[in-house]
Design an enzyme around this catalytic site. Structure first.
Site, PDB file in Angstrom:
ATOM      1  CG  ASP A  59     -62.183  23.196   3.427  1.00 33.16           C
ATOM      2  OD1 ASP A  59     -63.344  22.875   3.701  1.00 33.16           O
ATOM      3  OD2 ASP A  59     -61.673  24.265   3.805  1.00 33.16           O
ATOM      4  CE  LYS A 110     -67.480  22.660   2.417  1.00 30.71           C
ATOM      5  NZ  LYS A 110     -66.672  23.285   3.442  1.00 30.71           N
TER       6      LYS A 110
HETATM    7  C1  SAM Z   1     -63.357  26.591   1.704  1.00 31.67           C
HETATM    8  S1  SAM Z   1     -62.153  26.931   0.519  1.00 31.67           S
HETATM    9  C2  SAM Z   1     -60.749  26.092   1.108  1.00 31.67           C
HETATM   10  C3  SAM Z   1     -60.048  26.777   2.219  1.00 31.67           C
HETATM   11  C4  SAM Z   1     -58.745  26.079   2.587  1.00 31.67           C
HETATM   12  N1  SAM Z   1     -58.976  24.766   3.131  1.00 31.67           N
HETATM   13  C5  SAM Z   1     -57.979  26.872   3.614  1.00 31.67           C
HETATM   14  O1  SAM Z   1     -57.877  26.425   4.748  1.00 31.67           O
HETATM   15  O2  SAM Z   1     -57.462  27.944   3.282  1.00 31.67           O
HETATM   16  C6  SAM Z   1     -62.643  25.924  -0.804  1.00 31.67           C
HETATM   17  C7  SAM Z   1     -61.688  25.923  -1.968  1.00 31.67           C
HETATM   18  O3  SAM Z   1     -62.039  24.869  -2.832  1.00 31.67           O
HETATM   19  C8  SAM Z   1     -61.691  25.250  -4.131  1.00 31.67           C
HETATM   20  N2  SAM Z   1     -62.407  24.388  -5.092  1.00 31.67           N
HETATM   21  C9  SAM Z   1     -63.734  24.245  -5.280  1.00 31.67           C
HETATM   22  N3  SAM Z   1     -63.967  23.362  -6.252  1.00 31.67           N
HETATM   23  C10 SAM Z   1     -62.754  22.910  -6.655  1.00 31.67           C
HETATM   24  C11 SAM Z   1     -62.321  21.969  -7.613  1.00 31.67           C
HETATM   25  N4  SAM Z   1     -63.204  21.298  -8.360  1.00 31.67           N
HETATM   26  N5  SAM Z   1     -61.009  21.751  -7.758  1.00 31.67           N
HETATM   27  C12 SAM Z   1     -60.098  22.408  -7.009  1.00 31.67           C
HETATM   28  N6  SAM Z   1     -60.452  23.322  -6.071  1.00 31.67           N
HETATM   29  C13 SAM Z   1     -61.757  23.558  -5.899  1.00 31.67           C
HETATM   30  C14 SAM Z   1     -62.082  26.725  -4.216  1.00 31.67           C
HETATM   31  O4  SAM Z   1     -61.341  27.385  -5.224  1.00 31.67           O
HETATM   32  C15 SAM Z   1     -61.730  27.207  -2.807  1.00 31.67           C
HETATM   33  O5  SAM Z   1     -60.448  27.819  -2.809  1.00 31.67           O
END
Ligand code: SAM
Length: 360
Positions: free
Chosen positions: A280, A309
């Site tokens: 996600d 997205k």
């Molecule tokens: C939409 S949120 C996820 C929500 C999660 N699926 C939930 O249900 O609680 C997106 C997450 O992706 C993480 N993220 C973005 N880029 C990332 C990366 N390169 N590696 C690890 N996490 C990443 C962000 O820190 C964020 O917490």
């Protein structure tokens, strides 16, 4: 009897253009031609077929599962207008007579809009007397039958509706095409419902015991605060949660979640025992598709669910390109897989994709 020359498709409000582009494109691939009428933010699209009989053909031959932006699909005639408040039933019966016999169930529906919500109470009340008359006229069976077509009414206001039917083998089983899910009070985020909806949408119930069973290992990329991990933990799986952000304490206390503060694009599993990959992360769709292909080609997971997205413009084209790229890439590397994609009810500016590797 009405002339059934239209296919009505429900979609997320604001995505009517994408829904229209997709149905026009995919119908043409089945040599069915027509034009799609778009009313912005209406929550539905009407595809009018040029040739007689094509709308009925379309709802049976175009696999509903292959539509990304449509939540439901049914064949209908022209919009019935000026339904008299004193007797709306007669014109509806007239429209259905000769079009359908012994349907298995009835759904009186509205679009997923504020206007739709205001009509929902009226629709609920109207269903009872309508069902009774449909049964008297033998247009509807006395006992619900999931093998027979579903009669749909889409009310636009309390005096206009589309009337038609869907094919039970090729429709959404849900009222308005939306599975009703309850937010679990102890889940760390609302996006938990996205993964739960994806399971309902993509995995047949008779296979849940096998494919969503306890004891499976899963990787959750972009896991914080843990809404998706929660769904996996709830099913007694073990989860590797990858995110620099914090994970919900209660989830960590279950002992079923191992949190790695790493980059999801660089994380690689140490053992080949991962069944589910879920992702996600908010990133460009091409970059996510590439990462998913890498996992599937390397045999690091058996099934994947991830979000793409959507950009502001050319959203259908971007979806089409990325799904085609992923499919080609898997074929090129001799990975036999089934890809499904849907804009779920809980998806906003995104779609959810499911890939299952098929063995043998
Ligand atoms: C939409 S949120 C996820 C929500 C999660 N699926 C939930 O249900 O609680 C997106 C997450 O992706 C993480 N993220 C973005 N880029 C990332 C990366 N390169 N590696 C690890 N996490 C990443 C962000 O820190 C964020 O917490």
């Amino acid at each position: 009897m009405q002339k059934l020359n239209k296919v009505i498709l429900y979609c997320r409000p604001g995505f009517e253009k994408e829904c229209a582009a997709e149905i026009t494109d995919k119908a043409a691939a089945h040599e069915i031609f027509g034009f799609a009428k778009v009313i912005d933010n209406s929550g539905y699209t009407v595809f009018e077929c040029y040739q007689e009989g094509d709308a009925q053909k379309l709802i049976t031959t175009l696999p509903f599962k292959t539509l990304v932006f449509a939540r439901q699909m049914f064949v209908a005639g022209d919009l019935l207008t000026n339904l008299p408040a004193t007797d709306r039933i007669t014109p509806i019966i007239e429209a259905l007579t000769g079009c359908i016999n012994k349907a298995g169930s009835l759904r009186v529906e509205v679009a997923d809009t504020n206007e739709g919500k205001e009509l929902a109470g009226f629709c609920r009340k109207f269903t009872v007397p309508l069902r009774q008359v449909l049964r008297q006229k033998r247009l509807l069976l006395n006992v619900e039958n999931s093998a027979r077509p579903v009669i749909h009414l889409l009310f636009i206001n309390n005096h206009s509706c589309y009337v038609g039917y869907s094919d039970t083998q090729n429709n959404s089983p849900f009222h308005m095409g939306i599975p009703r899910l309850k937010f679990p009070a102890d889940a760390p985020s609302r996006s938990t419902l996205k993964l739960e909806e994806a399971f309902h949408q993509f995995i047949p119930y008779e296979e849940w015991d096998e494919r969503l069973r306890g004891g499976l290992n899963a990787v959750d990329l972009g896991a914080s605060p843990g809404g998706w991990s929660y769904q996996l933990v709830k099913r007694s799986m073990f989860v590797y949660a990858i995110d620099n952000g914090a994970m919900d304490e209660k989830l960590l206390e279950t002992g079923q979640v191992k949190h790695f503060k790493e980059d999801g694009f660089k994380f690689t599993p140490k053992k080949h025992n991962i069944y589910w990959l879920v992702c996600d992360m908010v990133e460009k769709p091409a970059k996510v598709a590439e990462l998913m292909a890498q996992w599937l080609i390397n045999g690091w997971c058996r099934e994947a669910i991830f979000n793409l997205k959507l950009p502001m413009k050319k959203r259908y084209e971007v979806v089409k390109q990325n799904l085609a790229w992923l499919n080609d890439e898997l074929i090129k590397h001799q990975v036999n897989a089934q890809i499904q994609a849907k804009q779920l009810y809980h998806d906003r500016e995104e779609i959810t994709v499911h890939v299952q590797k098929i063995w043998g």
